[in-house]
Design a protein around this motif. Sequence first.
Motif, PDB file in Angstrom:
ATOM      1  N   LEU A 186       0.829  -1.203   0.000  1.00  0.00           N
ATOM      2  CA  LEU A 186       0.000   0.000   0.000  1.00  0.00           C
ATOM      3  C   LEU A 186       0.865   1.255   0.000  1.00  0.00           C
ATOM      4  CD1 LEU A 186      -2.642  -1.026   2.695  1.00  0.00           C
ATOM      5  CD2 LEU A 186      -2.975  -0.974   0.214  1.00  0.00           C
ATOM      6  N   SER A 187       0.346   2.283  -0.626  1.00  0.00           N
ATOM      7  CA  SER A 187       1.058   3.564  -0.620  1.00  0.00           C
ATOM      8  C   SER A 187       0.861   4.266   0.721  1.00  0.00           C
ATOM      9  CB  SER A 187       0.523   4.461  -1.739  1.00  0.00           C
ATOM     10  OG  SER A 187      -0.816   4.853  -1.468  1.00  0.00           O
ATOM     11  N   GLU A 188       1.715   5.230   1.006  1.00  0.00           N
ATOM     12  CA  GLU A 188       1.588   5.993   2.251  1.00  0.00           C
ATOM     13  C   GLU A 188       0.247   6.727   2.301  1.00  0.00           C
ATOM     14  OE1 GLU A 188       4.909   8.575   2.618  1.00  0.00           O
ATOM     15  OE2 GLU A 188       6.375   6.956   2.910  1.00  0.00           O
ATOM     16  N   GLU A 189      -0.225   7.208   1.146  1.00  0.00           N
ATOM     17  CA  GLU A 189      -1.489   7.937   1.112  1.00  0.00           C
ATOM     18  C   GLU A 189      -2.656   7.026   1.471  1.00  0.00           C
ATOM     19  OE1 GLU A 189      -3.274  11.115  -1.929  1.00  0.00           O
ATOM     20  OE2 GLU A 189      -3.459   9.050  -2.700  1.00  0.00           O
ATOM     21  N   SER A 190      -2.687   5.813   0.903  1.00  0.00           N
ATOM     22  CA  SER A 190      -3.773   4.881   1.209  1.00  0.00           C
ATOM     23  C   SER A 190      -3.796   4.546   2.698  1.00  0.00           C
ATOM     24  CB  SER A 190      -3.613   3.604   0.382  1.00  0.00           C
ATOM     25  OG  SER A 190      -3.813   3.864  -0.990  1.00  0.00           O
ATOM     26  N   VAL A 248      -6.085  -8.263  -2.549  1.00  0.00           N
ATOM     27  CA  VAL A 248      -5.959  -6.955  -3.202  1.00  0.00           C
ATOM     28  C   VAL A 248      -6.860  -5.916  -2.545  1.00  0.00           C
ATOM     29  CG1 VAL A 248      -5.317  -7.968  -5.418  1.00  0.00           C
ATOM     30  CG2 VAL A 248      -7.737  -7.481  -4.943  1.00  0.00           C
ATOM     31  N   ALA A 249      -7.762  -6.338  -1.655  1.00  0.00           N
ATOM     32  CA  ALA A 249      -8.635  -5.374  -0.976  1.00  0.00           C
ATOM     33  C   ALA A 249      -9.255  -6.045   0.237  1.00  0.00           C
ATOM     34  CB  ALA A 249      -9.725  -4.865  -1.918  1.00  0.00           C
ATOM     35  N   VAL A 250      -9.662  -5.215   1.209  1.00  0.00           N
ATOM     36  CA  VAL A 250     -10.348  -5.711   2.395  1.00  0.00           C
ATOM     37  C   VAL A 250     -11.383  -4.676   2.814  1.00  0.00           C
ATOM     38  CG1 VAL A 250      -8.605  -4.728   3.940  1.00  0.00           C
ATOM     39  CG2 VAL A 250     -10.087  -6.574   4.766  1.00  0.00           C
ATOM     40  N   ILE A 251     -12.535  -5.153   3.269  1.00  0.00           N
ATOM     41  CA  ILE A 251     -13.575  -4.282   3.802  1.00  0.00           C
ATOM     42  C   ILE A 251     -14.071  -4.930   5.088  1.00  0.00           C
ATOM     43  CG2 ILE A 251     -15.481  -5.375   2.539  1.00  0.00           C
ATOM     44  CD1 ILE A 251     -16.679  -2.533   2.198  1.00  0.00           C
ATOM     45  N   VAL A 260      -8.114  -0.668  -0.545  1.00  0.00           N
ATOM     46  CA  VAL A 260      -7.880  -1.309  -1.843  1.00  0.00           C
ATOM     47  C   VAL A 260      -6.432  -1.030  -2.244  1.00  0.00           C
ATOM     48  CG1 VAL A 260      -8.564  -1.454  -4.258  1.00  0.00           C
ATOM     49  CG2 VAL A 260     -10.287  -0.993  -2.503  1.00  0.00           C
ATOM     50  N   GLU A 261      -5.745  -2.081  -2.638  1.00  0.00           N
ATOM     51  CA  GLU A 261      -4.356  -1.919  -3.094  1.00  0.00           C
ATOM     52  C   GLU A 261      -4.311  -0.899  -4.229  1.00  0.00           C
ATOM     53  OE1 GLU A 261      -0.889  -4.630  -5.189  1.00  0.00           O
ATOM     54  OE2 GLU A 261      -2.427  -5.612  -3.945  1.00  0.00           O
ATOM     55  N   ASP A 262      -3.314  -0.032  -4.202  1.00  0.00           N
ATOM     56  CA  ASP A 262      -3.241   1.080  -5.157  1.00  0.00           C
ATOM     57  C   ASP A 262      -3.286   0.597  -6.603  1.00  0.00           C
ATOM     58  OD1 ASP A 262      -2.071   3.771  -3.480  1.00  0.00           O
ATOM     59  OD2 ASP A 262      -1.839   1.817  -2.532  1.00  0.00           O
ATOM     60  N   ALA A 263      -2.640  -0.524  -6.898  1.00  0.00           N
ATOM     61  CA  ALA A 263      -2.593  -1.017  -8.268  1.00  0.00           C
ATOM     62  C   ALA A 263      -3.958  -1.476  -8.762  1.00  0.00           C
ATOM     63  CB  ALA A 263      -1.594  -2.176  -8.376  1.00  0.00           C
ATOM     64  N   HIS A 264      -4.889  -1.708  -7.858  1.00  0.00           N
ATOM     65  CA  HIS A 264      -6.211  -2.195  -8.245  1.00  0.00           C
ATOM     66  C   HIS A 264      -7.312  -1.180  -7.982  1.00  0.00           C
ATOM     67  CE1 HIS A 264      -4.853  -6.300  -9.129  1.00  0.00           C
ATOM     68  NE2 HIS A 264      -4.016  -6.139  -8.108  1.00  0.00           N
ATOM     69  N   GLY A 305      -9.768   1.848  -8.822  1.00  0.00           N
ATOM     70  CA  GLY A 305     -10.385   2.227 -10.091  1.00  0.00           C
ATOM     71  C   GLY A 305     -10.965   1.051 -10.861  1.00  0.00           C
ATOM     72  N   ARG A 306     -10.889  -0.163 -10.312  1.00  0.00           N
ATOM     73  CA  ARG A 306     -11.418  -1.349 -10.990  1.00  0.00           C
ATOM     74  C   ARG A 306     -12.783  -1.768 -10.422  1.00  0.00           C
ATOM     75  NH1 ARG A 306      -7.625  -6.280 -11.164  1.00  0.00           N
ATOM     76  NH2 ARG A 306      -9.016  -6.757 -12.920  1.00  0.00           N
ATOM     77  N   GLY A 307     -13.324  -0.977  -9.513  1.00  0.00           N
ATOM     78  CA  GLY A 307     -14.626  -1.302  -8.949  1.00  0.00           C
ATOM     79  C   GLY A 307     -14.583  -2.326  -7.841  1.00  0.00           C
ATOM     80  N   VAL A 308     -13.390  -2.562  -7.266  1.00  0.00           N
ATOM     81  CA  VAL A 308     -13.275  -3.562  -6.188  1.00  0.00           C
ATOM     82  C   VAL A 308     -14.035  -3.104  -4.951  1.00  0.00           C
ATOM     83  CG1 VAL A 308     -11.686  -4.902  -4.768  1.00  0.00           C
ATOM     84  CG2 VAL A 308     -11.009  -4.222  -7.077  1.00  0.00           C
ATOM     85  N   ALA A 309     -13.881  -1.841  -4.590  1.00  0.00           N
ATOM     86  CA  ALA A 309     -14.505  -1.337  -3.359  1.00  0.00           C
ATOM     87  C   ALA A 309     -16.030  -1.393  -3.462  1.00  0.00           C
ATOM     88  CB  ALA A 309     -14.036   0.076  -3.077  1.00  0.00           C
ATOM     89  N   SER A 310     -16.584  -1.029  -4.615  1.00  0.00           N
ATOM     90  CA  SER A 310     -18.044  -0.992  -4.734  1.00  0.00           C
ATOM     91  C   SER A 310     -18.641  -2.391  -4.628  1.00  0.00           C
ATOM     92  CB  SER A 310     -18.447  -0.327  -6.051  1.00  0.00           C
ATOM     93  OG  SER A 310     -17.998  -1.083  -7.158  1.00  0.00           O
ATOM     94  N   VAL A 311     -17.992  -3.381  -5.229  1.00  0.00           N
ATOM     95  CA  VAL A 311     -18.542  -4.736  -5.142  1.00  0.00           C
ATOM     96  C   VAL A 311     -18.357  -5.308  -3.742  1.00  0.00           C
ATOM     97  CG1 VAL A 311     -16.526  -6.085  -5.885  1.00  0.00           C
ATOM     98  CG2 VAL A 311     -18.806  -6.872  -6.466  1.00  0.00           C
ATOM     99  N   LEU A 312     -17.264  -4.969  -3.071  1.00  0.00           N
ATOM    100  CA  LEU A 312     -17.090  -5.408  -1.678  1.00  0.00           C
ATOM    101  C   LEU A 312     -18.145  -4.784  -0.773  1.00  0.00           C
ATOM    102  CD1 LEU A 312     -13.219  -5.393  -1.111  1.00  0.00           C
ATOM    103  CD2 LEU A 312     -14.738  -7.369  -1.051  1.00  0.00           C
ATOM    104  N   LEU A 313     -18.479  -3.504  -1.017  1.00  0.00           N
ATOM    105  CA  LEU A 313     -19.503  -2.849  -0.204  1.00  0.00           C
ATOM    106  C   LEU A 313     -20.861  -3.522  -0.394  1.00  0.00           C
ATOM    107  CD1 LEU A 313     -20.279  -0.560   1.716  1.00  0.00           C
ATOM    108  CD2 LEU A 313     -20.647   0.905  -0.295  1.00  0.00           C
ATOM    109  N   GLU A 314     -21.189  -3.918  -1.622  1.00  0.00           N
ATOM    110  CA  GLU A 314     -22.440  -4.646  -1.866  1.00  0.00           C
ATOM    111  C   GLU A 314     -22.497  -5.923  -1.022  1.00  0.00           C
ATOM    112  OE1 GLU A 314     -23.166  -5.521  -5.962  1.00  0.00           O
ATOM    113  OE2 GLU A 314     -22.652  -3.491  -6.609  1.00  0.00           O
ATOM    114  N   HIS A 315     -21.399  -6.675  -1.038  1.00  0.00           N
ATOM    115  CA  HIS A 315     -21.381  -7.948  -0.322  1.00  0.00           C
ATOM    116  C   HIS A 315     -21.372  -7.743   1.185  1.00  0.00           C
ATOM    117  CE1 HIS A 315     -20.831 -11.029  -3.540  1.00  0.00           C
ATOM    118  NE2 HIS A 315     -20.572  -9.935  -4.234  1.00  0.00           N
ATOM    119  N   LEU A 316     -20.656  -6.742   1.673  1.00  0.00           N
ATOM    120  CA  LEU A 316     -20.645  -6.500   3.109  1.00  0.00           C
ATOM    121  C   LEU A 316     -22.017  -6.022   3.592  1.00  0.00           C
ATOM    122  CD1 LEU A 316     -18.602  -6.600   5.500  1.00  0.00           C
ATOM    123  CD2 LEU A 316     -18.467  -4.104   5.296  1.00  0.00           C
ATOM    124  N   ALA A 317     -22.703  -5.214   2.783  1.00  0.00           N
ATOM    125  CA  ALA A 317     -24.048  -4.772   3.153  1.00  0.00           C
ATOM    126  C   ALA A 317     -24.994  -5.967   3.272  1.00  0.00           C
ATOM    127  CB  ALA A 317     -24.576  -3.771   2.135  1.00  0.00           C
TER     128      ALA A 317
END
Length: 917
Positions: free
Chosen positions: A41-45, A85-88, A104-108, A110-122
Motif C-alpha cells: 500500500l502507498s503511504e497515502e492509502s 488486493v482489498a479488504v472491507i 484497496v491496493e493502489d494497483a487495483h 479504479g477497478r470497482g473492487v470497493a463498490s462490489v465489496l460494499l455490496e457484499h458487506l451490506a
Amino acid sequence: MEAQYPAHWEADVVLSDGGTAHVRPIRPADADRLRTFYSRLSEESIYFRFFGPRPRLSDREVTRFTNVDYVDRVALIATIGTEMVAVIRYDRIDAEEAEVAFLVEDAHQGRGVASVLLEHLAETARENGIARFVADVLPANQKMMGVLKQAGYTARSRFADGVVRMTLDLTPTETSQEVTASREHRAEARSIERLLTPGSVAVVGAGREPGGVGQTVLRNLLGADFTGPVYPVHREARAVAGVRAYPSVTAIDGEVDLAVLAVPADGVIDVVKECAEKGVRGLIVVSSGFGETGPEGRARQDELVRIARAYGLRVVGPNCLGIANTDPAVRLNATLAATVPGRGRVGFFSQSGALGTALLQRVAQRGMGISSFVSAGNRADVSGNDLLQYWEEDAATDVILLYLESLGNPRKFARLARRISRRKPIVVVKSGGTTQGVPIGHAAQVLGLPDTALSALFEQAGAIRVDDLIQQFDVAQLLAHQPLPAGPRVGLVGNSDALALLAVDACVRAGLEPRPPVNLGARAGAAEFGAALASLLPEVDAAVAIYMPPIPGRAAEVAAELLRVAGEGGKPVLATFEGQLGMPAELRVGAEVPDRGSIPSYAAPEEAVRALAHAVRYARWRERPAGVPVEEPGVDAAAARGLVERLLAAPPGEDPSGGAPPDGVPTTETAETAGTAEAPRTAEAAVTAGEAAERVPSEAEVAELLAYYGLTVWRAEVVASPEAAVDAAERLGWPVVLKAADPEAAKRAGTVRLGLAGPDGVRDAFADLLRQLGPDAVLAVQRMVPQPAVPTVVSVVEDPGFGAVVSFGLGEVTARLLRDEAYRLAPLTREDAAELVESPRAAPLLFGEYGYPPVAVEALEELLVRVGRLADDLPEVAGLDLDPVLVGESEVVVLGARAVLRHPGGPRPDGGPRRLS
C-alpha cells in the motif's frame, strides 16, 4: 468457541474492467497475506485508512483484523490469484449500526473492487440484523466518499472535528438496485468485449499434424486475417503453419490477450496457470473431456473455472467451437469452423459446439452476416446472459440470436431480456422442450416449470421464441433488415395465384389480416410489380412480394423496383423471390454485406408469413407500456414477513401467531369451538409440518398471511355432523354450500352441494355426500356467493431458477384437464396482470362471450397484482393455491387457500449482491 466460517458469503465477481476476483470472509490463516497486502500500500492509502502514518501492522493488529466472529465483527477480502488486493470490514456499534472501513491496493484502485465489496458487506450486515453503516472519512479521501455516496443507499453526512461522518441506510432502494444492475451490466459487457476484441491470440496445442484441433483454430485465425499477432504454442515444434511457435505461454515475448486451449483435458489446468502468470485476460477452451464425460470431468471443469476466475480470467467453454468477431478492425475467427459469415447486424450465441459449425454455414449460405459469434459449449463460465449484456450496447449488433440448451440463471435472463428487447429483438431457440432436461456437462439446473410456462415467461420478457433454427434465421433476416410492422394488415402481390392463396391461408392461421392478393400474371415485370406494391403499401402494415416467373430473365429489374418502392414506403417488405432463401444479391442494399433496407427472401410464402407473424407480435409487445410494479394500498409486508418467520420457527403443533390477526381475517372453527372435527391435510401437503425447512400452515394462517396483502378468504367451517352443519350455516348466513373439505376428494365429480337455503336441505346434502364419499369423509360449510361467477385458480410456485412464478387459469373441469394456464414472473405490473387474465384459451368466458356475463376483470387483475407482490416479497412461500377464486359481475371472492412454506436457503438466483454463478 471458534466462529463458524460462513462459506455462503464466498463469491466470484466481475470487476468494472472485465477482470474477475474472488470475494470471501477473512480467516486467521490470512495473517501473512494481510501483511504482504499492507506492505504494497502507498503511504497515502494508509494515511486515509488510519488517519496517520503506520508503516507496518503490529502482530496484535494482524491478529485482531484476521480473527472475527462473522456477526459483530466481519471482514471480507478480495483476492486475485493467491494475493489479497482489498479488504472491507465492519465493527458493530450497537444493535443496528456498525462502523465500516475498506482498503484497496493502489494497483487495483479504479477497478470497482470497493463498490462490489460494499455490496457484499451490506448483504452480510443485513443478514446479521445491521441496518446502518457509519464511516469516518478524511475530507481529502474523495475516493472513499465517492464509493459510499454512489452505492445508491440513502446517505447522510456531517462534518465535525476535521472528519466527515457518513451514515448509510442499508435498506435496498430502487436507486441502489439500479446502481447494482448498471455496474453488473458494464462489468459483464466489458468482460465479453475483452474476449471478442483481443490485441493478440495464443493457440496452445497447435500441433504440426494437419487436421488437429489446435492447428485448425490456428489456420482459421490466419485465414481470417486477424489484425494482431498470433502465437502458436507447442512444446517441441519451432513453427506451426509457417508461424514461429513457442514452447510455453510464458515464453512468448509479446503480450497475450486471449488464449485458445486445445490440449488434452488433464493438461488444461497447468496451461491456465501459465496463462495467469503471463497476464492473459481470457480463455477459450475447445478441449473436450470435462463435464460432458461424467463426475470426474465435472470436477475438472469446476477446477478450471475456479482457477481461471481466481486469476482474473473469463472462460468460454470448455468443449466449445470458439468465438468470432467480423469487425474489420479485429477479423477474429478463433473457432473450429472454416466458414464464418461476413459482416452483418446479428449477434449469435450457441451452446452447442457440434451444431455451431452447421449453423454458421447456414447463416453464410443465406448471405446474412453476423457481428459476432460465441459458442459456449458446457457454458461453465461465460453464458448467454453475459452476451446479452455485451450485445445490448454493441453498436454493430441489431438482432440477437440465442440457441439455448440450458438456462443457468433464468431469472436474470428474464430481467435482461425484458430490458434489452425494448431496443433490440432477441430470437430464441430453446431445446429440450419435451423433457426440460439439461445436457450432460452444463453448469445449469433442470427447470421445474413446464415448457408452456417457459414460453410464457419468454413472452413476458419480449423474447421471440421460435420452434427451430430455420425459423430463427427466417425471423432474424427480417428483423435485421426491415422495419417493424405497425400492425397485422398484410398485403400480397405476386404472379402466382396458387402461391398467393397459400400465403393467405398462412396469414389467417398466424392471426394476421391479409388483404385480397393482387395477382399480376405470369408475364408481369418490374413496372407492374413496382406500381402494385406502391399502391398497396399505404393500405397495409407489411407486404409480401411473390416473384416466381415461368421464364427467368428479368429478376434484376424486378428486384431493383421492389427495393426502390420498399425504401420509399418505410414498411416491411418480404419476398419469395425465385424460391431463393436468405438475402439474395439482387435484393440487397449495399455491396457485399446486406444493410438495412435489404429485402429478405423465403423459399415459400408461408415461411415469409410465419416470420412476419413473429415480428408483428414482437412489435405489439414493444408498443405496450413497460409498466412498473405499483404499491397497492393496505399491504403490510413487514407483518407478513413476521408471520412467515414465526410459522417456520414454531415447533409442530404450536400456535405461532404471537398476536391477533389483522382485521377481517376469518378464524377457522375447530372441534373445540364449533363442535367440528379438524380437516386432514391433503396428500400433496402432507409434508411433515415439523420439519425445520418446511411447514404447511393451516387455512386460518394462510388467510392471515393473505390479509396482510389486502386479500380476504371466505371462512369455511369443517363439520362432523348434520346438526353441526346447520349451526355453521346459521353463523355464516344463508344460502350455503356443503362440500368435501379435502381438496383431493373435491376433485371428484359431485362433491359440492350448492344453494342450500334451509336446515332440511343441509341435512339431506350431508347424508347424500357421506353416501358418495364414505362415512369418514370430512365436509365443510361455506356461505354461497350471491351472484353468478366464473371459477378461476391462482397459484404461486417458487421455482429454483426463475424465482416466484404466478399462474392463472379457469377452474372449469375442461380447463384444468387441458392445463389451460398462463404464467408470469412476480412481481406483476398492471400490464402483466392484464396479459395473465387474457392469455388462457378459455379467457373469453371472463369477457362476456359464450353466454357468460362480463365479470369484474379489473378486480381480478388487482388480486393478481397483490398475489404477485406477496410472492416477490416472500421467497419462503414455496407454493400457494387460491382455489377456487370466483369472479362475479362486481367482486372477486377467494373461497379456498393453501400454502407451503419453506426456508429458501439463500437469495434468489438474481438476488443479492453481484456474483458469478
